[in-house]
Design a protein around this motif. Structure first.
Motif, short mmCIF file in Angstrom:
data_model
loop_
_atom_site.label_atom_id
_atom_site.label_comp_id
_atom_site.label_asym_id
_atom_site.label_seq_id
_atom_site.Cartn_x
_atom_site.Cartn_y
_atom_site.Cartn_z
N GLY A 1 0.84 -1.19 0.00
CA GLY A 1 0.00 0.00 0.00
C GLY A 1 0.87 1.23 0.00
O GLY A 1 2.10 1.14 -0.11
N ALA A 2 0.25 2.39 0.13
CA ALA A 2 1.01 3.64 0.11
C ALA A 2 0.21 4.76 0.76
O ALA A 2 -0.97 4.62 1.07
CB ALA A 2 1.39 4.01 -1.33
N ASN A 3 0.90 5.89 0.93
CA ASN A 3 0.32 7.14 1.44
C ASN A 3 -0.18 7.01 2.87
O ASN A 3 -1.15 7.65 3.26
CB ASN A 3 -0.81 7.63 0.53
CG ASN A 3 -0.36 7.84 -0.89
OD1 ASN A 3 0.80 8.13 -1.14
ND2 ASN A 3 -1.27 7.69 -1.84
N LEU A 4 0.51 6.20 3.67
CA LEU A 4 0.18 6.09 5.08
C LEU A 4 0.29 7.46 5.74
O LEU A 4 1.25 8.19 5.52
CB LEU A 4 1.12 5.12 5.78
CG LEU A 4 0.95 3.63 5.50
CD1 LEU A 4 1.32 3.26 4.07
CD2 LEU A 4 1.81 2.82 6.46
N HIS A 5 -0.69 7.83 6.52
CA HIS A 5 -0.75 9.10 7.24
C HIS A 5 -0.92 10.30 6.30
O HIS A 5 -0.85 11.44 6.75
CB HIS A 5 0.49 9.33 8.11
CG HIS A 5 0.59 8.40 9.28
ND1 HIS A 5 1.28 8.71 10.43
CD2 HIS A 5 0.08 7.17 9.49
CE1 HIS A 5 1.20 7.71 11.29
NE2 HIS A 5 0.47 6.76 10.73
N GLY A 6 -1.11 10.05 5.00
CA GLY A 6 -1.28 11.14 4.05
C GLY A 6 -2.58 11.02 3.29
O GLY A 6 -3.38 10.10 3.50
N PRO A 7 -2.82 11.95 2.35
CA PRO A 7 -4.01 11.87 1.51
C PRO A 7 -3.98 10.64 0.61
O PRO A 7 -2.93 10.21 0.16
CB PRO A 7 -3.95 13.17 0.69
CG PRO A 7 -2.99 14.06 1.40
CD PRO A 7 -2.01 13.16 2.07
N ASP A 8 -5.18 10.12 0.33
CA ASP A 8 -5.35 8.98 -0.58
C ASP A 8 -4.55 7.75 -0.14
O ASP A 8 -3.95 7.04 -0.95
CB ASP A 8 -5.00 9.36 -2.01
CG ASP A 8 -5.99 10.34 -2.62
OD1 ASP A 8 -7.13 10.42 -2.11
OD2 ASP A 8 -5.63 11.02 -3.59
N GLU A 9 -4.55 7.49 1.14
CA GLU A 9 -3.98 6.24 1.63
C GLU A 9 -4.72 5.08 0.98
O GLU A 9 -5.94 5.10 0.84
CB GLU A 9 -4.14 6.16 3.15
CG GLU A 9 -3.66 4.85 3.77
CD GLU A 9 -3.91 4.77 5.27
OE1 GLU A 9 -3.68 3.68 5.84
OE2 GLU A 9 -4.35 5.77 5.86
N TYR A 10 -3.97 4.06 0.58
CA TYR A 10 -4.63 2.90 -0.02
C TYR A 10 -3.86 1.62 0.29
O TYR A 10 -2.69 1.63 0.66
CB TYR A 10 -4.75 3.07 -1.55
CG TYR A 10 -3.45 2.98 -2.32
CD1 TYR A 10 -2.89 1.75 -2.68
CD2 TYR A 10 -2.75 4.15 -2.69
CE1 TYR A 10 -1.70 1.68 -3.39
CE2 TYR A 10 -1.56 4.08 -3.40
CZ TYR A 10 -1.05 2.84 -3.75
OH TYR A 10 0.14 2.76 -4.44
N VAL A 11 -4.58 0.50 0.12
CA VAL A 11 -3.99 -0.82 0.19
C VAL A 11 -4.33 -1.55 -1.10
O VAL A 11 -5.42 -1.35 -1.66
CB VAL A 11 -4.50 -1.60 1.42
CG1 VAL A 11 -6.00 -1.90 1.32
CG2 VAL A 11 -3.72 -2.89 1.63
N GLU A 12 -3.41 -2.34 -1.61
CA GLU A 12 -3.66 -3.11 -2.81
C GLU A 12 -4.52 -4.33 -2.47
O GLU A 12 -4.16 -5.13 -1.60
CB GLU A 12 -2.34 -3.54 -3.46
CG GLU A 12 -1.52 -2.36 -3.97
CD GLU A 12 -0.21 -2.79 -4.60
OE1 GLU A 12 -0.04 -4.01 -4.83
OE2 GLU A 12 0.63 -1.92 -4.86
#
Length: 443
Positions: free
Chosen positions: A398-409
């Motif tokens: 995933g990406a953008n932890l603690h930021g906008p548009d955090e996501y998990v695959e």
């Protein structure tokens, strides 16, 4: 009859794909923001989320212990009892999340769990409600299949990881221990058997307050000095600490962690005149020579190091520079440790530990060549390691932890779940020996 558990696990996860993702979406809809980050802590929906999870787990057949760690912030420990032939196998995850920040910076509603291009967006999707869902699905598989375990399977579903780890510390204090734990923080499906330690330190420096009209007499010879500017004295200490950080970065290393991971971050500096409750009382009047300064540092050290030695090195740097200044010699700075309760022991599980090799072997069963890294942040694995419980960190992409548009695959959630199920089966002696071996690769 020999059971091909890899096939069976794949089939079961395939059958439960939609259920798993809908469960994650439902969990994201709870605004379980850590109350320590909120102006109105009562608006945190952690308790509601934990009630929802409790209902799910009880309906599947798990035994649930739920209690408040602090006001309206409950922990859950859910258990499938085994034959007690060995100590418990633990899966840990937290439900608290950080605030969303500026909503205008999000392209997707942070509290919905929308899926676009096989990515599920939302606050906490990756950090770390997906990991919690995977842990829950491990238990559901065991119950659906009617598997008798040799050891208790414990799910530690906790609050407050984002603000110091009170939830997991409370679990351990309540006596929920085991032979091994996997913390399903996001690691891009890489096995993280190590994590550096973390200490918060506070340095208090004192000067002598005076009127700035007479500053010339404080800094030039020939006058009776009546004021000592604490900011100027503190900057000497700051420079010495930053030099120590550079020395650590050049001379300390770990094969699984990035060079320079041993940072000393100056995160808080407050200076002014007077002192009240550990803070300067006046901070808005530059016409006063300040006499009280508080500096707080976030100090990271290697998995192989001991916190007491780090404390000694840090204090030595502070006291060495103070010895070169007459005022600081006579008014030595005070160093305090464990500021706001933050003290994360290091995690240093050997790569050849059975917990690590079992997880790696089951990645291979699923066609994934295992790789190893160190966890560069800190998480609740630290508190298990501090109790002598072998711990590793392993979770989805995933990406953008603690930021906008955090996501998990989405696909990664399935793969992590499969790996965890197979690992729990092997840990309990259920998988037959199929001579799977793994090649250790570090990145």
């Amino acid at each position: 009859m020999k059971i091909d558990w890899t096939v069976r696990v794949n089939e079961w996860v395939e059958k439960n794909r939609e259920f798993m993702i809908s469960l994650l979406q439902e969990m994201i809809r709870f605004k379980s923001i850590n109350p320590n980050f909120m102006e109105n802590p009562s608006k945190s929906e952690s308790a509601q989320l934990q009630h929802f999870i409790e209902e799910q787990l009880v309906s599947w057949g798990l035994t649930v212990d739920k209690w408040d760690v602090y006001d309206n912030q409950p922990n859950i420990v859910a258990t499938i009892e085994g034959k007690k032939e060995k100590e418990s196998f633990i899966l840990n995850g937290h439900v608290d999340v950080v605030p969303v920040g500026s909503i205008s910076e999000w392209n997707f509603d942070p509290w919905v769990g929308e899926i676009h291009d096989e990515k599920l967006y939302g606050r906490g999707s990756c950090d770390m409600k997906a990991g919690v869902v995977s842990n829950m699905m491990v238990a559901k598989f065991m119950l659906d299949m009617g598997i008798e375990l040799s050891a208790d399977l414990q799910l530690h579903i906790v609050i407050d990881e984002e603000s110091g780890g009170a939830g997991t510390r409370s679990v351990l204090e309540r006596g929920y221990l085991g032979d091994g734990v996997i913390v399903t923080e996001p690691t891009n499906e890489k096995i993280n058997p190590v994590e550096g330690g973390l200490q918060w330190a506070r340095v208090v420096v004192k000067g002598s307050s005076a009127h700035t009209g007479w500053r010339y007499s404080h800094i030039y010879p020939g006058y009776e000095r009546t004021g000592v500017n604490v900011i100027e004295k503190s900057m000497k200490i700051m420079q010495a600490v930053l030099e120590l950080e550079k020395d650590w970065g050049l001379n300390k290393s770990h094969p699984l962690l990035p060079p320079g991971i041993t940072t000393i971050n100056p995160g808080v500096i407050l200076a002014g005149s007077g002192e009240k409750d550990g803070r300067p009382e006046t901070v808005t009047n530059p016409a006063i020579v300040p006499d009280y300064c508080v500096m707080e540092f976030d100090i990271k050290y290697l998995p192989t190091e001991i916190s007491k030695n780090i404390q000694k090195e840090f204090e030595a740097a502070v006291h060495s520079i103070s010895a070169t200044d007459r005022w600081l010699q006579q008014h030595p700075p005070q160093v305090e440790w464990g500021v706001r309760g933050v003290d994360f022991p290091p995690v240093n599980t050997p790569v050849d530990h059975p917990l690590v090799s079992t997880l790696a072997k089951n990645q291979l069963r699923l066609g994934v060549n295992p790789s190893y890294e160190g966890f560069v942040a800190v998480c609740d694995a630290a508190f298990y390691a501090g109790r002598g419980i072998p711990a590793i960190i392993y979770g989805p992409n995933g990406a953008n932890l603690h930021g906008p548009d955090e996501y998990v695959e989405v696909e990664s959630v399935y793969e992590v779940t499969k790996t965890l199920i197979l690992t729990a089966l092997e840990w309990n002696g259920i998988l037959q020996d199929d001579n799977v071996t793994c090649r250790q690769e570090t990145e």
